[in-house]
Design an enzyme around this catalytic site. Sequence first.
Site, short mmCIF file in Angstrom:
data_model
loop_
_atom_site.label_atom_id
_atom_site.label_comp_id
_atom_site.label_asym_id
_atom_site.label_seq_id
_atom_site.Cartn_x
_atom_site.Cartn_y
_atom_site.Cartn_z
N MET A 156 0.84 -1.20 0.00
CA MET A 156 0.00 0.00 0.00
C MET A 156 0.88 1.26 0.00
SD MET A 156 -3.39 -0.86 2.17
CE MET A 156 -2.70 -0.60 3.81
N LEU A 194 6.51 3.12 1.96
CA LEU A 194 7.40 1.97 2.07
C LEU A 194 8.51 2.18 3.10
CD1 LEU A 194 7.71 1.22 -1.75
CD2 LEU A 194 6.12 0.22 -0.10
N GLY A 214 11.04 -2.92 5.80
CA GLY A 214 10.32 -4.20 5.79
C GLY A 214 9.87 -4.54 4.37
N HIS A 215 9.27 -3.55 3.71
CA HIS A 215 8.93 -3.74 2.30
C HIS A 215 10.21 -3.99 1.49
CE1 HIS A 215 5.53 -0.95 3.59
NE2 HIS A 215 4.85 -1.98 3.09
N LYS A 228 4.51 -10.46 9.06
CA LYS A 228 3.94 -9.44 9.95
C LYS A 228 2.41 -9.46 9.93
CE LYS A 228 3.30 -4.88 11.19
NZ LYS A 228 2.14 -4.63 10.38
N SER A 279 4.04 0.90 8.16
CA SER A 279 3.73 2.24 7.66
C SER A 279 2.99 3.05 8.71
CB SER A 279 2.86 2.13 6.40
OG SER A 279 3.49 1.30 5.45
N ARG A 280 2.26 2.37 9.59
CA ARG A 280 1.46 3.08 10.59
C ARG A 280 2.30 3.56 11.78
NH1 ARG A 280 -2.79 -0.73 8.66
NH2 ARG A 280 -4.47 0.58 7.85
P1 AMP Z 1 1.37 -3.07 3.42
O1 AMP Z 1 1.98 -1.99 2.57
O2 AMP Z 1 1.29 -2.71 4.86
O3 AMP Z 1 0.09 -3.59 2.85
O4 AMP Z 1 2.39 -4.30 3.38
C1 AMP Z 1 2.80 -4.85 2.16
C2 AMP Z 1 3.53 -6.14 2.42
O5 AMP Z 1 4.68 -5.87 3.23
C3 AMP Z 1 2.67 -7.15 3.21
O6 AMP Z 1 2.89 -8.45 2.68
C4 AMP Z 1 3.19 -7.01 4.60
O7 AMP Z 1 3.02 -8.17 5.38
C5 AMP Z 1 4.66 -6.73 4.35
N1 AMP Z 1 5.28 -6.08 5.50
C6 AMP Z 1 4.80 -5.03 6.21
N2 AMP Z 1 5.61 -4.75 7.25
C7 AMP Z 1 6.62 -5.65 7.20
C8 AMP Z 1 7.77 -5.90 8.02
N3 AMP Z 1 8.05 -5.16 9.10
N4 AMP Z 1 8.60 -6.91 7.67
C9 AMP Z 1 8.33 -7.68 6.58
N5 AMP Z 1 7.26 -7.49 5.78
C10 AMP Z 1 6.42 -6.51 6.08
#
Ligand code: AMP
Length: 297
Positions: free
Chosen positions: A44, A47, A50-51, A166, A203-204
């Site tokens: 989303m 970034l 983690g991303h 996560k 991100s939050r």
């Molecule tokens: P999001 O942008 O929050 O929808 O996350 C996109 C992808 O990144 C999802 O598969 C999440 O599980 C992964 N993700 C988010 N935070 C982390 C993190 N700290 N470590 C590894 N992957 C993450």
Amino acid sequence: MPHGFVSLKTDSQEINRMNICKTISEFRQYRHSAAGKVIFVPTMGALHEGHGSLVRMARRLAGPDGIVAASIFVNPTQFGPHEDFHKYPRPFEQDLANLTAWGADVVFSPSPEEMYGPGNAISIDPGELGTVLDGAIRPGHFRGVCTVVAKLLGIVEPAAMILGQKDFQQQLILKHMVRDLNIPVEIITAPTLREPDGLAMSSRNRYLSPDQRSRAASIYQALSWATDQYKSGMRDAAALVAGMSEHLRQAGLEVQYALPCHAETLEVYPKAVGAPCVFLIAAKLGTTRLIDNVVNS
Ligand code: AMP
């Protein structure tokens, strides 16, 4: 020119080029003109490292000849009416620079109108797994997640998709979805990247005040405490729930759940904790909701 490009320059040297596709037809045109298997990382945006770890893993899996595709889409259908869809951060230029540096080849970043055209009416029921934990607290969330990921898979057509541990419930439900709907993609779950104090990158996290940010470390402390107990033979579910909750409350967090669950079915262990076990936490600091987990197999 169907695609946009972003370039990162150092000392006036271009070090990379990345395609930016804002429409489905642009992406499909790129996809079908490029050879090599596609490894896909849906996000989303907003970034963080983690991303980055997911995109770097995609780069390794794709090899020099494959294609690393990321998506940036803040999906309206997975947010509840009183959630943070409108305030969700959208630092698009910074995201593009990061994706380029991490080795992505193409980013798909559609508008909501592009993804949900007029008359769009079909959605995907996430099944039983979508009714518990975050599914109970955020009604409709996993229906939105499944629907958008199925659509993204239909557009991107990757060989593999990388998801983060996560979001434990999310990756489990999506694995069931591709199995049950016979969608030909491999799902790889990547480990959670953490800040030095253990807080899972998210991100939050940028919503947190400095004081909330330091108290947020209690989530990983609670999970680590439970893991230590479990590893030393403690199997009393009630005691583990009470101990995790106490860690969180002492740091001033509002506990939504802190549970030992079966890592494949998400059933809460009622009395004796068995294996495989995942400790799952959702907690709020002010209006910010954070989730995290640790798996013990
Ligand atoms: P999001 O942008 O929050 O929808 O996350 C996109 C992808 O990144 C999802 O598969 C999440 O599980 C992964 N993700 C988010 N935070 C982390 C993190 N700290 N470590 C590894 N992957 C993450």
